[in-house]
Design a protein around this motif. Structure first.
Motif, PDB file in Angstrom:
ATOM      1  N   LYS A  63       0.697  -1.155  -0.226  1.00 42.75           N
ATOM      2  CA  LYS A  63       0.122  -0.027   0.122  1.00 42.75           C
ATOM      3  C   LYS A  63       0.719   1.348   0.214  1.00 42.75           C
ATOM      4  O   LYS A  63       0.462   2.185  -0.586  1.00 42.75           O
ATOM      5  N   LYS A  64       1.850   1.066   0.647  1.00 46.83           N
ATOM      6  CA  LYS A  64       2.972   2.319   0.711  1.00 46.83           C
ATOM      7  C   LYS A  64       3.279   2.590  -0.673  1.00 46.83           C
ATOM      8  O   LYS A  64       3.446   3.514  -1.119  1.00 46.83           O
ATOM      9  N   GLU A  65       3.748   1.584  -1.689  1.00 48.79           N
ATOM     10  CA  GLU A  65       4.099   1.597  -2.872  1.00 48.79           C
ATOM     11  C   GLU A  65       3.074   2.100  -3.725  1.00 48.79           C
ATOM     12  O   GLU A  65       3.231   2.975  -4.386  1.00 48.79           O
ATOM     13  N   LEU A  66       2.019   1.650  -3.564  1.00 46.86           N
ATOM     14  CA  LEU A  66       0.879   2.087  -4.219  1.00 46.86           C
ATOM     15  C   LEU A  66       0.523   3.721  -3.945  1.00 46.86           C
ATOM     16  O   LEU A  66       0.055   4.429  -4.866  1.00 46.86           O
ATOM     17  N   ARG A  67       0.740   4.157  -2.837  1.00 40.99           N
ATOM     18  CA  ARG A  67       0.525   5.611  -2.660  1.00 40.99           C
ATOM     19  C   ARG A  67       1.368   6.429  -3.405  1.00 40.99           C
ATOM     20  O   ARG A  67       0.755   7.440  -3.959  1.00 40.99           O
ATOM     21  N   THR A  68       2.622   6.003  -3.747  1.00 37.91           N
ATOM     22  CA  THR A  68       3.409   6.797  -4.757  1.00 37.91           C
ATOM     23  C   THR A  68       3.023   6.619  -6.161  1.00 37.91           C
ATOM     24  O   THR A  68       3.042   7.824  -6.836  1.00 37.91           O
ATOM     25  N   ILE A  69       2.156   5.716  -6.467  1.00 32.70           N
ATOM     26  CA  ILE A  69       1.670   5.304  -7.773  1.00 32.70           C
ATOM     27  C   ILE A  69       0.214   6.514  -7.680  1.00 32.70           C
ATOM     28  O   ILE A  69      -0.038   6.891  -8.715  1.00 32.70           O
ATOM     29  N   ALA A  70      -0.298   6.541  -6.811  1.00 30.01           N
ATOM     30  CA  ALA A  70      -1.550   7.398  -6.633  1.00 30.01           C
ATOM     31  C   ALA A  70      -1.317   8.822  -6.211  1.00 30.01           C
ATOM     32  O   ALA A  70      -2.166   9.314  -5.577  1.00 30.01           O
ATOM     33  N   TYR A  71      -0.278   9.424  -6.569  1.00 29.54           N
ATOM     34  CA  TYR A  71       0.010  10.703  -6.386  1.00 29.54           C
ATOM     35  C   TYR A  71       0.075  11.126  -5.119  1.00 29.54           C
ATOM     36  O   TYR A  71      -0.378  12.129  -4.664  1.00 29.54           O
ATOM     37  N   ASN A  72       0.580  10.186  -4.229  1.00 31.65           N
ATOM     38  CA  ASN A  72       0.660  10.543  -2.718  1.00 31.65           C
ATOM     39  C   ASN A  72      -0.485  10.652  -1.943  1.00 31.65           C
ATOM     40  O   ASN A  72      -0.586  11.317  -0.913  1.00 31.65           O
TER      41      ASN A  72
END
Length: 210
Positions: A63-72
């Motif tokens: 989910k932390k990785e996904l946050r970067t993909i989702a523009y923080n």
């Protein structure tokens, strides 16, 4: 497990709001997420080909990785789970399974099954890819709305997110060329109330009544 509400569908619809602040310590079991998706899968779709697929993300580091993909956007990391909704642009490959299952279940006779398979194969295999993607996107919207309402009925909150880097998502989660990401749906327990919103008056949204 969330307690299923005894409220009416109208009440659930009115109480559903897009929540962006979640309790990071609250967890929803993998089985309950699967139950929500299973219930939502009653949604209608073009020729019943169900051109939706899901990636369920609950691992905290992922989910932390996904946050970067989702523009923080923080809700991706703090929600209990994120359900990524994908479209199937080759939905015609499910045609025989869908109609054979309906035949085995006794919902149609063999002749009807064969005719429907032939019709669907002809229609979808000959359609341009962009048309098939539009169909899958429309149908994914139908099941996504059901996901949000079922989650709310169980006492959980959600927010539909189209704002993420879809190409990076494809690369991170090794999404095959058959599928394409449409939206992310964080699910969890609200840590702060959603913003109140208004709706256009009825006379603005009904443009004809004949």
């Amino acid at each position: 497990m969330g307690k299923i509400s005894e409220k009416s569908l109208t009440d659930v619809m009115k109480e559903r709001h897009s929540v962006r602040k979640y309790d990071p310590n609250f967890t929803i079991s993998e089985q309950e997420i699967k139950d929500i998706i299973k219930d939502a899968a009653s949604a209608p779709s073009s020729s019943n080909l169900q051109p939706w697929r899901f990636i369920v993300i609950q691992d905290q580091e992922t989910k932390k990785e996904l946050r970067t993909i989702a523009y923080n956007q923080e809700q991706v990391e703090t929600a209990s789970a994120v359900v990524a909704v994908l479209g199937d642009k080759e939905m015609y490959k499910s045609t025989e399974k869908v109609y054979q299952d309906a035949y085995v279940a006794g919902f149609m006779d063999k002749g009807s099954m064969e005719q429907l398979i032939a019709n669907a194969n002809r229609t979808y295999t000959n359609a341009p890819e962009e048309v098939r993607k539009n169909i899958a996107t429309f149908d994914a919207g139908l099941i996504s709305m059901q996901l949000m309402l079922i989650a709310k009925e169980r006492g959980y909150d959600t927010v539909p997110m189209a704002g993420f880097d879809k190409q990076k998502f494809i690369e991170r989660f090794n999404v095959s060329e058959r599928y394409f990401p449409i939206l992310l749906l964080p699910i969890g327990k609200a840590a702060a109330p959603a913003h109140n919103t208004t709706r256009l008056p009825l006379e603005d949204i009904i443009i004809q009544s004949v």
